[in-house]
Enzyme design. Structure first.
Site, PDB file in Angstrom:
ATOM      1  N   ASP A   1      34.541  36.652  30.684  1.00 37.26           N
ATOM      2  CA  ASP A   1      35.620  36.000  31.443  1.00 37.26           C
ATOM      3  C   ASP A   1      35.677  34.476  31.216  1.00 37.26           C
ATOM      4  OD1 ASP A   1      36.846  38.188  32.674  1.00 37.26           O
ATOM      5  OD2 ASP A   1      35.422  38.204  34.329  1.00 37.26           O
TER       6      ASP A   1
ATOM      7  N   HIS B   1      44.719  41.484  41.068  1.00 39.66           N
ATOM      8  CA  HIS B   1      44.257  41.402  42.468  1.00 39.66           C
ATOM      9  C   HIS B   1      44.661  40.101  43.172  1.00 39.66           C
ATOM     10  CE1 HIS B   1      40.698  39.621  40.613  1.00 39.66           C
ATOM     11  NE2 HIS B   1      40.233  40.759  40.203  1.00 39.66           N
TER      12      HIS B   1
ATOM     13  N   HIS C   1      31.897  35.465  36.905  1.00 37.93           N
ATOM     14  CA  HIS C   1      32.097  35.276  38.320  1.00 37.93           C
ATOM     15  C   HIS C   1      31.568  36.433  39.166  1.00 37.93           C
ATOM     16  CE1 HIS C   1      35.718  38.079  38.566  1.00 37.93           C
ATOM     17  NE2 HIS C   1      35.301  38.122  37.328  1.00 37.93           N
TER      18      HIS C   1
ATOM     19  N   HIS D   1      30.037  42.443  31.167  1.00 40.97           N
ATOM     20  CA  HIS D   1      30.512  42.331  32.558  1.00 40.97           C
ATOM     21  C   HIS D   1      31.067  43.688  32.972  1.00 40.97           C
ATOM     22  CE1 HIS D   1      32.486  40.896  36.069  1.00 40.97           C
ATOM     23  NE2 HIS D   1      33.619  40.498  35.539  1.00 40.97           N
TER      24      HIS D   1
ATOM     25  N   ASP E   1      38.153  45.901  34.223  1.00 42.79           N
ATOM     26  CA  ASP E   1      39.065  45.515  33.142  1.00 42.79           C
ATOM     27  C   ASP E   1      38.329  45.417  31.807  1.00 42.79           C
ATOM     28  OD1 ASP E   1      37.893  43.336  34.518  1.00 42.79           O
ATOM     29  OD2 ASP E   1      39.329  41.909  33.709  1.00 42.79           O
TER      30      ASP E   1
ATOM     31  N   HIS F   1      39.652  37.725  27.725  1.00 42.72           N
ATOM     32  CA  HIS F   1      41.093  37.674  27.994  1.00 42.72           C
ATOM     33  C   HIS F   1      41.692  36.543  27.158  1.00 42.72           C
ATOM     34  CE1 HIS F   1      40.790  40.238  31.569  1.00 42.72           C
ATOM     35  NE2 HIS F   1      39.825  39.477  32.016  1.00 42.72           N
TER      36      HIS F   1
ATOM     37  N   GLU G   1      33.083  44.499  35.494  1.00 41.67           N
ATOM     38  CA  GLU G   1      34.386  44.644  36.152  1.00 41.67           C
ATOM     39  C   GLU G   1      35.249  45.586  35.308  1.00 41.67           C
ATOM     40  OE1 GLU G   1      36.294  40.985  37.445  1.00 41.67           O
ATOM     41  OE2 GLU G   1      37.601  42.136  38.789  1.00 41.67           O
TER      42      GLU G   1
ATOM     43  N   TYR H   1      43.476  30.374  35.163  1.00 46.68           N
ATOM     44  CA  TYR H   1      42.410  31.390  35.198  1.00 46.68           C
ATOM     45  C   TYR H   1      41.161  30.813  35.872  1.00 46.68           C
ATOM     46  CZ  TYR H   1      39.533  35.279  33.708  1.00 46.68           C
ATOM     47  OH  TYR H   1      38.716  36.380  33.712  1.00 46.68           O
TER      48      TYR H   1
HETATM   49 FE1  FEO Z   1      35.767  39.695  35.873  1.00 42.42          FE
HETATM   50 FE2  FEO Z   1      38.078  40.011  33.397  1.00 42.42          FE
HETATM   51  O1  FEO Z   1      36.923  40.588  34.739  1.00 42.42           O
END
Ligand code: FEO
Length: 391
Positions: free
Chosen positions: A163, A24, A144, A78, A82, A222, A80, A191
């Site tokens: 994250d 994004h 976040h 989380h 991903d 990640h 999100e 990041y």
């Molecule tokens: Fe906030 Fe890696 O997603």
């Protein structure tokens, strides 16, 4: 595909996205990984999942150690997509698995994405016994998203940090002891700057909440896993959340006929004269997310744009929009630019930077058509004077 054991009965079962180049708006030149972790205990537990489209890679890694139908617990640190994107795929095969997420925000977000999956909410300090092991949940709201939490597992003392401490860095090496460590630090900084930076205060609180945990391993969602270099990544996060400045100064610009570029170099000379380390970014060549990574610790930022059809150039508008959303510390700024007629852009840049809560070092600098040597020298002198006056 195979799982990778990171401790007795604890496996990395994520996916490697070698092709990811944009997250994004964030240029991910090294790709990324979506890290999921499998714990074999009385309750077979999966910590997070992977991005939709990578379900088979994750399930095949799980299959290399256990039948995925045996998963009892899915922890969603989380929502999100991903990380949560393959919760439905896991529930498809693990029919009796229970999903746990942060009470309130985590439950709400998962329901918004996947409907009623019977998600169980967990609160700060709540624990879940897996058998020989126990998970303790620590909410980290706005690091976040509102729903973020981390899970700490004893007795191995593993922090599943989601994250936080992550990097968009695709690699077949999973540990900090075996990867290209300088690259991991570069990507961890990028990041933080592009994802976490606006929430420095909340991140500092999250670090404080984890400060008393005897962490032996940090498993982010990640990139690589931190084992030997935990004090280093914690120290970096402490410095970033403290909004500390270094001695760099950032000059960001676009240019049509090299006039604004010449002004950028005049400002570069001023920064050099003040003992700073200038870094120049022509937005025709540089990506916003790379500039943001470098700009994070700079005290000074200069942004320049020629006037194009009564406006700043779209590349500069794009940068300023991105910068406004992300900047964490308070910077001192210079707005500048050349023009042929009209000449609105330097003041537009000035106004946008003011809206970023930055503080002007001097009024917007504008030069018609092509700056003369004398005008460039004057810019250098004015900027040097303004920096000295501000210190
Ligand atoms: Fe906030 Fe890696 O997603």
């Amino acid at each position: 595909m195979k799982a990778m054991q990171i401790a007795e009965g604890v496996y990395w079962v994520g996916a490697i996205d070698w092709n990811l180049r944009n997250f994004h708006g964030y240029e991910t030149e090294k790709g990324s990984t979506y890290n999921a972790y499998l714990i074999l205990d009385e309750k077979v537990t999966l910590i997070d999942t992977v991005k939709e489209g990578f379900a088979e890679e994750m399930l095949s890694r799980i299959r290399s150690v256990i039948d995925p139908a045996k998963i009892d617990v899915i922890i969603s640190n989380h929502a999100e997509p991903d990380h949560s994107g393959c919760i439905p795929a896991v529930l498809e095969v693990a029919k009796n698995a229970k999903v746990y997420a942060a009470a309130g925000a985590g439950q709400k977000d998962l329901a918004a994405y996947y409907g009623d999956i019977g998600c169980i909410g967990v609160k700060a300090g709540e624990t879940l016994s897996l058998g020989k092991r126990t998970l303790t949940f620590v909410p980290t709201p706005m690091v976040h998203w509102p729903d973020n939490m981390v899970s700490f597992m004893t007795p191995e003392n593993i922090l599943f940090s989601n994250d936080a401490f992550g990097q968009h860095y695709a690699s077949d090496e999973r540990l900090d002891t075996e990867c290209d460590l300088p690259e991991a630090y570069i990507q961890a900084r990028k990041y933080y700057a592009n994802i976490v930076q606006p929430y420095g205060m909340q991140t500092a609180k999250a670090l404080a909440a984890c400060a008393n945990l005897p962490i032996q391993t940090i498993c982010p969602s990640h990139g690589i896993i931190w084992t030997k270099h935990i004090p280093d990544i914690l120290a970096l996060y402490k410095s970033w959340t403290s909004n500390e400045y270094d001695d760099t100064a950032i000059v960001v610009f676009d240019t049509m006929w090299h006039s604004t570029e010449a002004m950028a170099h005049a400002i570069e000379n001023a920064f050099l004269a003040c003992g700073l380390k200038p870094r120049l970014y022509n937005l025709h060549y540089c990506h916003n997310s790379d500039v943001i990574a470098d700009a994070m610790t700079a005290k000074y930022i200069a942004v320049g744009s020629p006037t194009l059809n009564n406006n700043m150039m779209p590349s500069v508008a794009s940068f300023l929009t991105y910068f406004k959303g992300l900047t964490g510390n308070k910077k001192k700024f210079i707005a500048f630019g050349s023009y042929g007629w009209g000449g609105q852009s330097p003041q537009q840049v000035y106004d946008q930077l003011t809206a970023c809560k930055a503080e002007a070092l001097l009024p917007a600098i504008k030069i018609a058509y092509k700056p003369s040597e004398a005008q460039l020298e004057q810019i250098t002198e004015d900027v040097v004077t303004a920096i000295k006056a501000a210190n």
